[in-house]
Design an enzyme around this catalytic site. Structure first.
Site, PDB file in Angstrom:
ATOM      1  N   HIS A 183     -81.442  65.454  42.145  1.00  0.00           N
ATOM      2  CA  HIS A 183     -80.294  66.353  42.267  1.00  0.00           C
ATOM      3  C   HIS A 183     -80.613  67.419  43.320  1.00  0.00           C
ATOM      4  O   HIS A 183     -80.875  68.574  42.997  1.00  0.00           O
ATOM      5  CB  HIS A 183     -79.983  67.008  40.922  1.00  0.00           C
ATOM      6  CG  HIS A 183     -79.668  66.041  39.841  1.00  0.00           C
ATOM      7  ND1 HIS A 183     -79.726  66.372  38.486  1.00  0.00           N
ATOM      8  CD2 HIS A 183     -79.297  64.733  39.885  1.00  0.00           C
ATOM      9  CE1 HIS A 183     -79.406  65.299  37.767  1.00  0.00           C
ATOM     10  NE2 HIS A 183     -79.134  64.310  38.596  1.00  0.00           N
ATOM     11  N   LEU A 184     -80.563  67.051  44.577  1.00  0.00           N
ATOM     12  CA  LEU A 184     -81.004  67.917  45.667  1.00  0.00           C
ATOM     13  C   LEU A 184     -79.831  68.726  46.212  1.00  0.00           C
ATOM     14  O   LEU A 184     -78.799  68.157  46.565  1.00  0.00           O
ATOM     15  CB  LEU A 184     -81.609  67.077  46.792  1.00  0.00           C
ATOM     16  CG  LEU A 184     -82.567  65.942  46.389  1.00  0.00           C
ATOM     17  CD1 LEU A 184     -83.125  65.267  47.631  1.00  0.00           C
ATOM     18  CD2 LEU A 184     -83.680  66.452  45.495  1.00  0.00           C
TER      19      LEU A 184
END
Length: 545
Positions: free
Chosen positions: A475-476
């Site tokens: 989840h960047l």
């Protein structure tokens, strides 16, 4: 020599969740031409479309960016794979297919930072426009006519049911719809799967639009630079192979970067947009100084594993031999099957410590035992796995290009658990998961804890376990942060236009000002839906009541 460029109204870099939606929406307007550049190949790989195929695509460099983080003491000196999709659909073609919006407060905090029109009430109509909710959901909170089907789990396992029963006994409510605005509780995940197949953003949005003459999609086109005329972005340079000829495509109206938190930041830096220190390190003259690549965040998860009692059948047996044959037969005949499930079956959203107003943790449960230190790799013994991560980590890092070679991976440093409160919440999450796994409802099926094991119990021991075994959740966010120009940490304004430049917009997870209390896929699509109205000059959808 660069060949004479083709010219379109818009050039979009990246055919992932955001790029797919933008291409579809912009070409709804007759006469509007769009070129999409995707660094990866077409999404013809069978395992992209089979939900369980993510186990193979995650390790397949032909359809993924095999990025790794830099090692630190808080990852046990490990580099952690932080894989992103590299094909039509981007990460939506290789992710866990979970649809999760997060909490209303996430977006309200964006608005409070000076981002006008980004509060929950403003954004809810755009979430709804994207989705086709098949299942329970309030009509004023869930979309029923969007292109992305959002379905409920149809293959259930006794261990999943037992885990939820244990959660309820421990005080967590059953939540029939965690995407309604009230997240707290436990239940089955909603996912982008329909009739046994993954429905990626490419399949839902891009593919239907590719029949329009105004849309051209170029695959295996790796962007290597933004072309400017003065301060105005007028095109993109790209290559199709290492050492190959540089090609160019021009944009009459706008260049839109939608290549993800890592690649968007790298492309900006290679084009001379970023911190002067980063650009100097790679020998790129400063064209426009902005904090591109900074303010990077990710969710960091620790998972516990329990061994099942003899005779309890889990995914470990079902994924091998005759068990797998049976599941394939079920899938092939259109019946519920483990092959058409997300990797995480059960969600829980709860509190690391009593007294909090809202959940600060997301937890996951799977009726299969994962191998130590390996994400989504089943062990050789039957069991189950559950883990948790902090909703809104404060630990921040960076993404920085290492050279001007677009084929060299950038430096990715999330600085996991560097913030003291992040460490405190993480320990609370491990203890919560351990308590839930040892509830009487679960121990009817389980033998013992194998990871980290009952002897690991002090806070320092649990942190050491997290350092040595924790992993990314992919989840960047945050490397091109949205905020007013007075915010020195921001890169784009609240219409996603790059500060100080013209005709250059960023539409992907890199613009998120802070981490949502959720997987990032749903919010990335919402951002793209909202951005498409900005770009088309349309009035925003009416805010929710």
């Amino acid at each position: 020599m660069v060949p004479t460029p083709d010219t379109f109204d818009y050039v979009i870099v990246g055919a992932g969740a955001a790029g797919s939606i933008l291409a579809a929406r912009l070409t709804e307007d007759p006469g509007t031409s769009v070129c999409v550049l995707e660094a990866g190949p077409p999404d013809r790989n069978f395992f992209i479309h089979l939900p369980a195929g993510f186990i193979k695509t995650l390790v397949d460099p032909s359809v993924t960016w095999q990025f790794s983080t830099e090692p630190t003491d808080r990852t046990g000196g490990r580099r952690i794979k932080t894989i992103q999709g590299r094909t039509l659909g981007g990460s939506s073609s290789v992710n866990g297919m979970i649809y999760n919006r997060g909490q209303p407060a996430d977006l309200d905090s964006w608005a409070q930072r000076g981002n006008r029109g980004w509060g929950y009430a403003d954004c809810l109509p755009y979430y709804m426009r994207t989705e086709n909710r098949i299942g329970y959901g309030r009509d004023d909170r869930r979309g029923k006519s969007g292109a992305l089907p959002v379905t409920d789990m149809d293959w259930v396992h006794p261990l999943s049911e037992a885990f939820m029963e244990g959660c309820v006994a421990a005080g967590l409510p059953r939540n029939p719809d965690y995407n309604s605005g009230d997240q707290a509780g436990v239940g089955y995940y909603q996912r982008g799967i329909q009739k046994g197949w993954r429905v990626s953003a490419a399949r839902a949005f891009l593919k239907p639009a590719m029949g329009r003459p105004e849309l051209e999609v170029r695959t295996n086109a790796r962007a290597c630079g933004i072309v400017f005329e003065g301060r105005r972005a007028i095109g993109i340079r790209y290559v199709t192979e290492r050492g190959g000829a540089v090609r160019e495509v021009r944009a009459r109206k706008e260049v839109i970067l939608s290549s993800g938190t890592v690649n968007t930041a790298r492309l900006m830096q290679l084009s001379g947009i970023g911190p002067a220190s980063t650009l100097a390190r790679i020998g790129v003259p400063v064209f426009h100084e902005l904090p591109v690549g900074e303010n990077f965040r990710d969710h960091y998860a620790s998972r516990l594993v329990m061994r099942a009692k003899p005779g309890v059948e889990t995914l470990n047996e079902l994924a091998r031999g005759f068990g797998l044959v049976k599941q394939v037969a079920r899938w092939a005949t259109g019946r519920p099957s483990m092959l058409a499930t997300a990797p995480s079956h059960v969600h829980l959203f709860w509190k690391s410590f009593e007294g909090l107003d809202e959940p600060d943790l997301q937890g996951v449960f799977t009726p299969g035992s994962y191998a130590e230190g390996k994400v989504y790799v089943l062990d050789d013994y039957p069991g189950c796995t559950a883990g948790a991560w902090q909703h809104r980590p404060e630990s921040t890092g960076w993404v920085r290009a290492k050279s001007t070679d677009v084929f060299e991976d950038p430096e990715i440093q999330p600085n996991y658990l560097s913030d003291e409160n992040d460490r405190r919440v993480h320990i609370g999450g491990i203890r919560l998961i351990r308590r839930l796994l040892h509830m009487p409802q679960m121990m009817k099926f389980l033998e013992r804890e194998t990871l980290p094991g009952p002897n690991v119990d002090r806070d320092d021991e649990l942190l050491d376990f997290a350092y040595r075994n924790g992993s990314t959740t992919y989840h960047l966010i945050g490397t091109c942060r949205m905020g007013p120009e007075t915010d020195r940490t921001s890169v784009v304004n609240d219409r996603l236009q790059v500060h100080g430049l013209e005709a250059l917009r960023i539409v992907d997870a890199s613009v998120m000002p802070s981490m949502p209390s959720a997987n990032t896929y749903a919010t990335t699509m919402m951002i793209a839906e909202k951005a498409s109205d900005f770009i088309r000059g349309r009035a925003p959808l009416e805010a929710a009541a």
